[in-house]
Scaffold this active site. Structure first.
Site, PDB file in Angstrom:
ATOM      1  N   GLY A   1      57.649  46.567  60.085  1.00  0.00           N
ATOM      2  CA  GLY A   1      56.444  45.805  60.341  1.00  0.00           C
ATOM      3  C   GLY A   1      56.391  44.529  59.527  1.00  0.00           C
ATOM      4  O   GLY A   1      57.398  43.906  59.178  1.00  0.00           O
ATOM      5  N   GLY A   2      55.162  44.155  59.154  1.00  0.00           N
ATOM      6  CA  GLY A   2      54.963  42.934  58.387  1.00  0.00           C
ATOM      7  C   GLY A   2      55.677  42.931  57.058  1.00  0.00           C
ATOM      8  O   GLY A   2      55.974  41.865  56.509  1.00  0.00           O
TER       9      GLY A   2
ATOM     10  N   GLY B   1      80.792  14.237  66.074  1.00  0.00           N
ATOM     11  CA  GLY B   1      79.557  14.475  65.353  1.00  0.00           C
ATOM     12  C   GLY B   1      79.682  15.548  64.291  1.00  0.00           C
ATOM     13  O   GLY B   1      78.996  15.496  63.263  1.00  0.00           O
ATOM     14  N   ALA B   2      80.571  16.504  64.514  1.00  0.00           N
ATOM     15  CA  ALA B   2      80.753  17.563  63.526  1.00  0.00           C
ATOM     16  C   ALA B   2      81.295  17.008  62.215  1.00  0.00           C
ATOM     17  O   ALA B   2      80.943  17.480  61.132  1.00  0.00           O
ATOM     18  CB  ALA B   2      81.692  18.637  64.083  1.00  0.00           C
TER      19      ALA B   2
END
Length: 524
Positions: free
Chosen positions: A179-180, A414-415
Site C-alpha cells: 500500500g502507501g 544525440g546519444a
C-alpha cells in the site's frame, strides 16, 4: 504484559524498575513470536540493527513509548516500542540513524505512536547531518487506528522529501511493504531487498485478482527479483539478511554524511599511475564487436573494486560507485554487451537518477562512452524516449560536481551529446585512439549523403564501400573532434586511470555559481 511494582521509597528501586522495563522492551512479545519470525527466515529487528551498526554503538530512543489508542482490543495490548525500534549508532565509526520495524509487534504496522518515533529519528538525522537507514518489515497502516495511521505515513513522506539530497536515505526491505507504505522507500536514495522474504506492492495479489482476474504470488507481483529486473524499484538484491546488511555498510562507506561534506577518502593501495595494459586488448577497434564494459571499469578503479547500482535493471548502461586514487567517484558507462550499449527509456532513467544522486552528494562523475545512439522503434517513441532521454540530459546539465568523460569507441548522434559531452558542460573530455565521434555511423551517413551516387553506380555495393571509407577518413578519424576542441586530448588507453585521477585531482576544488531559482522543472 508484565507489570512492575516500583519501590517508591528509594532511587535504587526506581533504577531497578527501569532495568526491568528496559529488559521487557528488549525482549519483545516473547519466544513464540520470535520463533515465528525465524521460521520465515527473518531476523529480529534488534538482530538486524546489531548487524548494521558497529558492535556496541547503538543508542535507542523512545524505547518505552507505547500507543494510547483505544477500541478494537488495543487498550489491552500496549507493548513497549510500539513495534518500531529507533536510535543511532555508527558504521565504520561514522554516525548513522536507524529505525527498524519489529514485525513481532502488531505485524510491524504503523500507528500514531509508531509514526511519531520515526518522525523524531528522521528529524534528528537531518539536524545532525547523518545518513538514515530504515529496516522495513511491516504490514502497512494499523487499521485499528484509522486515519491517524495514514497521517503518520504522510509525515514520513514529507520528511523523506525534505531530506532528499540533504542526507543519504537508504531503505532495506526485509519483509512485506504494501500500500502507501511502499512510497517511503521509493522516495529514498537506495532500496535493498532480500530474495524470497521481502515484497513491495501497492495492491496485493488478492486485490489484483479481484479487480483484473490475474492470479499471481506475492513474490511474482512484488518480490526482489521483479523489482531488480523489471520495475527498477530495487537497487540491490541479496539472498540473505547478513549479506544485505553488510552491503549497506559498504555503501555507507562510499557516501558522505550529508550534502555539505565530500565522500570519505581512503589511502589507495593501488598506485594512481598504474598502467592498465589490459585495456589495449579489452576493447576491439571494430565498432561492431561486443565486449564487457565491467572489465574496463575493473582495470581503471582502485583494486578493481566497485559497487554497481541497479545491476540487473537497464543492463545496457552501468552505474557504479568506486574509488580512484582513494577518492570516491560515480561511474556511468554504456554496456556494449547488452543491446550494443544503446540508450533507451530505462537506461536513460537509471543513469539520470544516478547522476542526480552523485551531484547531490558531491561525488565526481566519470562517464565512459561507447554508444551507437538511442534505441529506435515505435515502442520507444510512443513510450516517451524523448521525455525520458531528456531526463539524463537535464541531470548532466544540472550537475555541478567535477565531470570527466572518456570516449572509448563509438559516440554517435544525440546519444553522444546526452552522455556528458563537452558541449553540455563536461569539464574535461578524453578519447582513445579508437574513438568515432559522429552524427551517425559511416554506413548510415553514406546512405543518406550519397544516396543518388550509390543508386546510379554500375556496382552500388562497391560504390557504397568506397564512399563509406572516404566518409570515415574525412569525418570520423580519431583526431577530428580533438582538432575542433571537442575533445581535450586523445590518450593512450593504458594511461586512462592515471589521466582520470589527475583530472579529478585538479577539479577537486571546482565551484559552480548557479542562477537564483527555487528549483528547476526537469522532464518527468
Amino acid at each position: 504484559m508484565a507489570h512492575v511494582t516500583p519501590d517508591v521509597g528509594s532511587t535504587r528501586g526506581r533504577v531497578a524498575e527501569l532495568g526491568l522495563l528496559r529488559a521487557e522492551a528488549e525482549r519483545g512479545p516473547g519466544d513464540k513470536a520470535t520463533e515465528a519470525q525465524r521460521a520465515k527466515g527473518k531476523l529480529t529487528a534488534r538482530e538486524r540493527i546489531g548487524l548494521l551498526l558497529d558492535e556496541g554503538s547503538f543508542h535507542e530512543v523512545e524505547q518505552l513509548r507505547r500507543h494510547r489508542a483505544t477500541g478494537f482490543g488495543l487498550e489491552a495490548k500496549r507493548p513497549y516500542t510500539d513495534g518500531v525500534i529507533t536510535g543511532w549508532g555508527t558504521v565504520h565509526g561514522r554516525t548513522v540513524f536507524v529505525y527498524a520495524h519489529d514485525f513481532r509487534i502488531f505485524g510491524g504496522a504503523l500507528g500514531e505512536a509508531h509514526a511519531a518515533k520515526i518522525h523524531k529519528i528522521m528529524d534528528m538525522a537531518v539536524s545532525a547531518g547523518a545518513p538514515l537507514v530504515s529496516l522495513n518489515d511491516g504490514a502497512g497502516a494499523r487499521i485499528q487506528e484509522g486515519v491517524s495511521a495514514l497521517a503518520g505515513y504522510g509525515g514520513i513522506f514529507r520528511r523523506n522529501t525534505r531530506a532528499s539530497g540533504v542526507i543519504p536515505q537508504i531503505s532495506v526491505m526485509l519483509g512485506p511493504c504494501a500500500g502507501g507504505a511502499a512510497y517511503a522507500p521509493a522516495l529514498t536514495d537506495f532500496v535493498f531487498m532480500v530474495r524470497d522474504t521481502s515484497q513491495m506492492f501497492i495492491t496485493g495479489p488478492d486485490v489484483v485478482q479481484a479487480v483484473t482476474g490475474e492470479q499471481i504470488s506475492q513474490n511474482g507481483l512484488g518480490g526482489a527479483d521483479v523489482h531488480a529486473e523489471v520495475s527498477g524499484v530495487a537497487h540491490f538484491v541479496h539472498d540473505d539478511e547478513p549479506t544485505c546488511l553488510e552491503e549497506v555498510r559498504y555503501l555507507l562507506s562510499l557516501l558522505p554524511a550529508n550534502n555539505r561534506e565530500n565522500p570519505p577518502a581512503a589511502d589507495p593501495a593501488d598506485p594512481v599511475d598504474r598502467r592498465a595494459e589490459a585495456l589495449l586488448d579489452l576493447v576491439p577497434a571494430d565498432g561492431n564487436r561486443s565486449y564487457d564494459m565491467r572489465r574496463v571499469i575493473e582495470e581503471i578503479v582502485d583494486e578493481g573494486e566497485y559497487l554497481e547500482v541497479h545491476e540487473r535493471w537497464a543492463t545496457n548502461i552501468i552505474c557504479a560507485l568506486a574509488r580512484l586514487g582513494g577518492q570516491v567517484v560515480g561511474l556511468v558507462a554504456n554496456q556494449p554487451a547488452s543491446l550494443a550499449g544503446v540508450l533507451d527509456i530505462e537506461a536513460s532513467e537509471k543513469a539520470a537518477r544516478f547522476v542526480r544522486m552523485c551531484d547531490a552528494f558531491n561525488v565526481p562523475i566519470v562517464t565512459l562512452l561507447d554508444v551507437p545512439g538511442f534505441l529506435p522503434g515505435v515502442e520507444q517513441e510512443h513510450g516517451g524516449i524523448i521525455r525520458h532521454g531528456a531526463k539524463l540530459l537535464y541531470a548532466y546539465c544540472d550537475a555541478t560536481v567535477p565531470r570527466v568523460s572518456v570516449v572509448l569507441r563509438k559516440a554517435y548522434g544525440g546519444a553522444y551529446i546526452v552522455m556528458d559531452s563537452q558541449s553540455i558542460g563536461a569539464d574535461l573530455t578524453f578519447a582513445w585512439p579508437t574513438n568515432e565521434i559522429a552524427v551517425m555511423g559511416a554506413e548510415g551517413a553514406a546512405n543518406v549523403i550519397f544516396r543518388r551516387q550509390i543508386a546510379e553506380a554500375d556496382d552500388p555495393e562497391v560504390m557504397r564501400a568506397r564512399l563509406v571509407k572516404e566518409y570515415k577518413a574525412e569525418l570520423m578519424h580519431p583526431y577530428y573532434a580533438a582538432e575542433r576542441g571537442l575533445v581535450d586530448d586523445v590518450i593512450d588507453p593504458a594511461r586512462t586511470r592515471a589521466v582520470l585521477a589527475s583530472a579529478l585531482a585538479a577539479l577537486r576544488t571546482k565551484h559552480a555559481d548557479l542562477p537564483s531559482r527555487k528549483h528547476g522543472n526537469p522532464p518527468q
